[in-house]
Design an enzyme around this catalytic site. Structure first.
Site, PDB file in Angstrom:
ATOM      1  N   ASP A  45       0.834  -1.204   0.000  1.00 56.07           N
ATOM      2  CA  ASP A  45       0.000   0.000   0.000  1.00 56.07           C
ATOM      3  C   ASP A  45       0.866   1.251   0.000  1.00 56.07           C
ATOM      4  OD1 ASP A  45      -2.044  -1.730   0.102  1.00 56.07           O
ATOM      5  OD2 ASP A  45      -2.818  -1.119   2.071  1.00 56.07           O
ATOM      6  N   ALA A  46       1.965   1.197   0.760  1.00 56.53           N
ATOM      7  CA  ALA A  46       2.833   2.377   0.880  1.00 56.53           C
ATOM      8  C   ALA A  46       3.450   2.726  -0.473  1.00 56.53           C
ATOM      9  CB  ALA A  46       3.917   2.129   1.920  1.00 56.53           C
ATOM     10  N   SER A  94     -35.544  -7.269 -12.746  1.00 52.55           N
ATOM     11  CA  SER A  94     -35.383  -7.827 -11.408  1.00 52.55           C
ATOM     12  C   SER A  94     -35.392  -9.346 -11.544  1.00 52.55           C
ATOM     13  CB  SER A  94     -36.501  -7.336 -10.505  1.00 52.55           C
ATOM     14  OG  SER A  94     -37.735  -7.635 -11.092  1.00 52.55           O
ATOM     15  N   LYS A 136     -25.818 -13.819  -4.686  1.00 55.84           N
ATOM     16  CA  LYS A 136     -26.617 -12.615  -4.856  1.00 55.84           C
ATOM     17  C   LYS A 136     -26.121 -11.617  -3.826  1.00 55.84           C
ATOM     18  CE  LYS A 136     -31.284 -10.983  -5.533  1.00 55.84           C
ATOM     19  NZ  LYS A 136     -31.362  -9.880  -4.565  1.00 55.84           N
ATOM     20  N   CYS A 435     -46.615  10.887  25.932  1.00 61.13           N
ATOM     21  CA  CYS A 435     -47.388  12.085  26.275  1.00 61.13           C
ATOM     22  C   CYS A 435     -48.279  11.886  27.500  1.00 61.13           C
ATOM     23  CB  CYS A 435     -48.234  12.528  25.081  1.00 61.13           C
ATOM     24  SG  CYS A 435     -49.586  11.402  24.711  1.00 61.13           S
ATOM     25  N   CYS A 450     -52.483   5.051  21.864  1.00 59.84           N
ATOM     26  CA  CYS A 450     -52.448   6.271  22.656  1.00 59.84           C
ATOM     27  C   CYS A 450     -53.570   7.151  22.133  1.00 59.84           C
ATOM     28  CB  CYS A 450     -51.098   6.956  22.472  1.00 59.84           C
ATOM     29  SG  CYS A 450     -51.115   8.713  22.820  1.00 59.84           S
TER      30      CYS A 450
HETATM   31  S1  IVH Z   1     -28.570 -10.472 -12.223  1.00 61.43           S
HETATM   32  C1  IVH Z   1     -31.788 -10.077 -15.048  1.00 61.43           C
HETATM   33  N1  IVH Z   1     -26.764 -11.161 -10.443  1.00 61.43           N
HETATM   34  O1  IVH Z   1     -30.556  -8.460  -7.533  1.00 61.43           O
HETATM   35  C2  IVH Z   1     -30.683 -10.178 -14.118  1.00 61.43           C
HETATM   36  N2  IVH Z   1     -28.420  -9.579  -9.845  1.00 61.43           N
HETATM   37  O2  IVH Z   1     -33.512  -8.815  -8.273  1.00 61.43           O
HETATM   38  C3  IVH Z   1     -30.721  -9.158 -13.078  1.00 61.43           C
HETATM   39  N3  IVH Z   1     -28.210  -8.721  -7.575  1.00 61.43           N
HETATM   40  O3  IVH Z   1     -31.311  -5.350  -8.797  1.00 61.43           O
HETATM   41  C4  IVH Z   1     -29.585  -9.062 -12.247  1.00 61.43           C
HETATM   42  N4  IVH Z   1     -26.427  -9.877  -7.042  1.00 61.43           N
HETATM   43  O4  IVH Z   1     -29.027  -5.538  -7.816  1.00 61.43           O
HETATM   44  C5  IVH Z   1     -27.845 -10.409 -10.712  1.00 61.43           C
HETATM   45  N5  IVH Z   1     -25.121 -11.810  -8.976  1.00 61.43           N
HETATM   46  C6  IVH Z   1     -26.176 -11.084  -9.242  1.00 61.43           C
HETATM   47  C7  IVH Z   1     -26.744 -10.206  -8.299  1.00 61.43           C
HETATM   48  C8  IVH Z   1     -27.881  -9.473  -8.643  1.00 61.43           C
HETATM   49  C9  IVH Z   1     -27.314  -8.991  -6.628  1.00 61.43           C
HETATM   50  C10 IVH Z   1     -29.341  -7.798  -7.426  1.00 61.43           C
HETATM   51  C11 IVH Z   1     -29.372  -6.724  -8.464  1.00 61.43           C
HETATM   52  C12 IVH Z   1     -30.776  -6.627  -8.954  1.00 61.43           C
HETATM   53  C13 IVH Z   1     -31.497  -7.602  -8.102  1.00 61.43           C
HETATM   54  C14 IVH Z   1     -32.422  -8.407  -8.972  1.00 61.43           C
END
Ligand code: IVH
Length: 696
Positions: A45-46, A94, A136, A435, A450
Site C-alpha cells: 500500500d505504501a 429484477s 446474490k 405524552c 395512545c
Molecule cells: S442479475 C436479469 N446477479 O438483484 C438479471 N443480480 O432482483 C438481473 N443482484 O437489482 C440481475 N447480485 O441488484 C444479478 N449476482 C447477481 C446479483 C444481482 C445482486 C441484485 C441486483 C438486482 C437484483 C435483482
C-alpha cells in the site's frame, strides 16, 4: 519498479513531466487492476500511495497535465443540487426468487420445457442445462456506460426504466475502471454497458461506522444501507471517502464489437477489461449441481467478506437466454435462490413501547446484543400483546430473534429449554410513554393505542415523517433527524407548518447550513405540486395505503367530493371495505384534519385536475363491457389512473385484486405480486402494447 521523487515545480509542462505522468498513470492503473480485479497486488500500500502522491504532485505543478480520468480525479466534485434522471437503454430487470429446492427444480423444468418447445427438439426436455451460479450480493445495482472505452455515465437502477445519474459519485469508486486502457481491443464494442452491484465489504463497513460514530454521527444499519447511502450522496466528495466495492455481473446495451456467447465467458471477458467479478462464480451442469453449490456457499456465507442474501442461477448460454426471454420484467433464464432468514438466540432484557403514527403501541424488545446474519441486533419487534401472550414471552426469557434482509428484526418465540428463574411479565403501560395520554384497546383488537392524537409528540413526529416520505409528498432532504428537530422544537406542529419554513428558520437548526436550507426550501417548493393520490396517502388516514389512496383518487377525482362521501358511499370504491370506509369518513369528520387540509391548500399544495370519466352508454361506446382487468406496475404513455379511467370509459371494470373473475392483468414496468397471482390462476397477463390495443 522505481518510485522516484517529484521534479522541481515548473509553470508549463515539459515533455519529460508529461511522459512521467503518463507512466505513473499506467503504473497506478496496473496496480489497481492487480489489487481489485486479480486480488493479487504486486506492491505494498505504501508503494502504491507513493506513486499516487508523485502523480498528484506533478499534476499540481502542471495543471495542464491533468486528464479527466486520471486516478487522482477520484475525489468527487462540488455538491450537486440533485440527481438527473437517466433512461436505461435496456430496462434493468429484477429477479424471480425461490426459497425451497423444489421451487428451483420447477424453475429448471420450465427452462428445459421451454427450450425444447422453442427449438422443436423434444429431447432437450431431458438434457441438463448449463447454468452459471454466483452469490446474490446485498448491495445496489448500477449501470456503467463506456464509450470508446471511457466511462461516460453511471446510473442507479431506479424503477428499472429510469434511474439516477450518479456518474460523479461512481467516478470515485476505485474498483470501477474510468477507462478500459490497453485491454480494450480493436474488436471491443464502441458502446458498452456493464452492469453490476455496488456494495460494501463487512470490514470496510465496520471501519466506516466506527469513524462516523467517533465524529458523533449515526452509523449505518448494515453494509447495504451504507453502500446505498454513500452512492446516493449529493456531495461526491463524501462518496469518495466511502470504501465502496463493485462486482460486474452482466453486459447491458452494446454497440459494435464481438462478445462472448456465454454468461460465464462474458464475466471472464469483463475481468480482462478491468472489471472485478465475484470469485465465487461457477459453471454447473444441471439443477442438482446448482443446489449443491447453494449448500456449499451457504456453509461459507459467514466467512465471505461481503454480505449475500442468496444465490443467482443463470442459464449460461446467451442464445438460450435470448430464446427464453422475459415475463413481467424478470428474465425466464434466471432465478434467485434466497437464503432463509437468519435466527439467533439471546436474552430479552426489557420491553419498551414505541408509539407509531396512528398511536398504535408496539412492544419493542431490548435484547442482549446478538449478531444475526452479520448485523448486531439489540432491538426487535414483539408485534403486539396478543402475540406476546400467544408465544408466552416474559422479560428475562431466552428468545429466538430473526432478521431477513432489510426488514425489522423480530422475536419469533421463546427458545427451548427451561425458563430462567427470575423472569417477569410484560405489561402494557396504562399511560402513553410519550405524552401520558390514556391508552385504549378496543375490544377484539390486538393493538392498543395512545389517545393523545396530535398532542402526542410521537404521533406528530411519525405523521410528519409519513407526510414527507418518498411515496407521500416526497419532500427530499427531510430526514428523520431533521423532522425530529422541527417537530420536537415546536417549529412544526402539523404538515402544513412545513411549508411555512423558510431559509432563515431552517438555518437556525442544528447542522443546517445555508446550502442545505436552500435545498430544503426548494424541495418544499417542488413538493407543492403533487397528485391527488399522493396527497390522500400523505394524510395518513388509518388503513389507507398507497393503493387505496390511488383508488380513492381515481374514483372521486376531486378531494372535496371525497371529503363529503359517507362510509356507505365509500364502499363503492374498489378495495374499500366497511372498516376502511369508517376510518376515512371519521378522518374527514374531524375538524382538526379539515383544518390541516385547508392550511395545506392555502400553502399552495395542489394537483392536476383528473381526466374526465365518460359514462359508457351504448354497446358501441362500451366495447369492453363485461371484462374485468387488474392494473399493476407503471406505464410509459399514461399514469395508472389514466389507464383505469380510459378502460372504464370503454365499459371495463377495474379491480384492485386478482381473482378467478379477472379477465386479464395488465402489467407495466415493475409490476407487483399481482402478476404472480395471475400466473398461479392461469389468468392472461397483458403488457403495455396490449393496453394500447384495447384502448384503440
Ligand atoms: S442479475 C436479469 N446477479 O438483484 C438479471 N443480480 O432482483 C438481473 N443482484 O437489482 C440481475 N447480485 O441488484 C444479478 N449476482 C447477481 C446479483 C444481482 C445482486 C441484485 C441486483 C438486482 C437484483 C435483482
Amino acid at each position: 519498479m522505481s518510485v522516484a521523487g517529484s521534479p522541481a515545480p515548473q509553470a508549463g509542462s515539459t515533455d519529460s513531466s508529461k511522459a512521467r505522468s503518463d507512466e505513473l498513470r499506467r503504473q497506478i492503473e496496473h496496480h489497481n487492476y492487480r489489487y481489485y480485479v486479480l486480488d493479487d497486488p504486486e506492491v505494498s500500500d505504501a508503494e502504491f500511495d507513493a506513486l499516487m502522491r508523485e502523480l498528484e504532485g506533478l499534476e499540481k505543478d502542471h495543471p495542464d497535465l491533468v486528464t479527466p480520468d486520471s486516478p487522482t480525479q477520484r475525489v468527487g466534485a462540488h455538491p450537486a443540487e440533485g440527481f438527473a434522471t437517466v433512461r436505461h437503454r435496456l430496462p434493468m430487470l429484477s429477479l424471480a426468487n425461490g426459497f425451497e429446492p423444489d421451487e428451483i427444480r420447477d424453475f429448471d423444468r420450465r427452462v428445459r420445457e421451454r427450450l425444447a418447445k422453442q427449438t422443436g427438439d423434444p429431447e432437450l426436455v431431458e438434457a441438463a442445462v448449463i447454468y452459471m451460479a454466483e452469490p446474490k450480493l446485498d448491495g445496489l445495482a448500477i449501470s456503467l456506460i463506456y464509450e470508446d472505452g471511457r466511462l461516460v455515465q453511471a446510473a442507479t437502477r431506479g424503477d428499472g426504466e429510469t434511474g439516477e445519474d450518479v456518474t460523479t459519485n461512481v467516478r470515485t469508486i476505485r474498483p470501477i475502471p474510468l477507462h478500459l486502457g490497453d485491454r480494450f481491443t480493436d474488436d471491443a464494442p464502441r458502446v458498452l454497458e456493464v452492469r453490476g452491484e455496488v456494495f460494501m465489504r463487512r470490514a470496510d463497513f465496520e471501519r466506516l461506522n466506527a469513524g462516523l460514530e467517533a465524529e458523533g454521527q449515526r452509523g449505518f444499519m448494515n453494509p447495504r444501507n451504507a453502500a446505498a447511502g454513500s452512492l446516493r450522496q449529493l456531495d461526491s466528495q463524501v462518496t469518495a471517502r466511502r470504501p465502496l466495492s463493485f462486482f460486474a455481473y452482466s453486459v447491458g446495451f452494446v454497440e459494435g464489437g464481438t462478445l462472448p456467447d456465454t454468461q460465464s465467458g462474458t464475466l471472464d471477458w469483463l475481468r480482462q477489461l478491468g472489471f472485478p467479478a465475484c470469485p465465487e462464480r461457477e459453471v454447473l451442469e444441471g439443477v442438482e449441481a446448482c443446489l449443491d453449490y447453494y449448500e456449499r456457499v451457504a456453509e461459507r456465507r459467514a466467512t465471505l467478506d461481503y454480505e449475500i442474501d442468496g444465490i443467482v442461477y443463470k442459464v449460461d448460454s446467451l442464445a438460450d437466454q435470448q430464446a427464453l426471454g422475459f415475463v413481467s420484467r424478470a428474465p425466464r433464464w434466471a432465478i434467485a435462490h434466497k437464503f432463509p432468514a437468519e435466527e439467533r438466540t439471546t436474552t430479552l432484557r426489557n420491553v419498551e413501547f414505541r408509539v407509531g403514527r396512528t398511536g398504535a403501541l408496539t412492544p419493542v424488545a431490548r435484547l442482549e446484543p446478538v449478531l444475526v446474519g452479520g448485523v448486531m441486533v439489540s432491538n426487535a419487534t414483539l408485534h403486539n400483546m396478543d402475540e406476546i401472550a400467544r408465544k408466552d414471552i416474559r422479560i428475562g426469557d431466552r428468545v429466538i430473534v430473526r432478521r431477513a434482509g432489510d426488514v425489522i428484526p423480530e422475536v419469533v418465540g421463546r427458545a427451548g429449554g427451561e425458563r430462567p428463574a427470575d423472569t417477569r411479565a410484560i405489561e402494557m403501560p396504562a399511560a402513553c410513554p410519550e405524552c401520558g395520554s390514556h391508552i385504549e384497546r378496543p375490544e377484539g383488537e390486538a393493538v392498543a393505542r395512545c389517545t393523545g392524537g396530535l398532542v402526542c409528540p410521537a404521533q406528530r413526529r411519525e405523521a410528519l415523517k409519513h407526510f414527507v416520505s418518498r411515496r407521500a409528498l416526497d419532500i427530499e432532504g427531510f430526514g428523520e433527524k431533521l423532522i425530529e428537530q422541527v417537530a420536537d422544537g415546536g417549529l412544526v406542529q402539523s404538515p402544513a407548518d412545513l411549508f411555512a419554513l423558510d431559509a432563515e428558520r431552517l438555518e437556525a437548526l442544528e447542522r443546517v447550513g445555508p446550502k442545505l436550507a436552500e435545498n430544503l426550501v426548494n424541495a418544499l417548493d417542488q413538493a407543492r405540486e403533487t397528485t391527488l393520490a399522493r396527497f390522500i396517502f400523505a394524510l395518513g388516514i388509518r388503513e389507507v395505503g398507497e393503493v387505496t389512496a390511488r383508488n380513492l383518487a381515481s374514483y372521486y377525482g376531486d378531494l372535496d367530493v371525497l371529503m363529503k362521501a359517507d362510509a356507505e358511499a365509500l364502499q363503492e370504491v374498489p378495495d374499500v371495505g366497511p372498516i376502511v370506509a369508517e376510518h376515512i369518513a371519521n378522518f374527514f369528520a374531524e375538524p382538526h384534519n379539515l383544518e390541516v387540509i385547508r392550511a395545506l391548500r392555502e400553502a399552495d399544495v395542489h394537483w392536476p385536475d383528473p381526466p374526465r370519466r365518460a359514462a359508457p352508454e351504448t354497446a358501441d361506446a362500451a366495447p369492453l363491457a363485461g371484462r374485468t382487468y387488474v392494473l399493476t406496475g407503471s406505464f410509459e404513455s399514461m399514469t395508472r389512473d389514466e389507464a383505469k379511467a380510459a378502460l372504464e370509459a370503454r365499459g371495463a371494470k377495474i379491480t384492485g385484486s386478482v381473482s378467478k373473475k379477472t379477465t386479464a392483468v395488465i402489467a407495466g414496468a415493475d409490476p407487483g405480486s399481482k402478476v404472480t397471482k395471475a400466473e398461479s390462476l392461469d389468468i392472461p397477463i397483458l403488457g403495455p402494447d396490449d393496453l394500447a390495443q384495447l384502448l384503440a
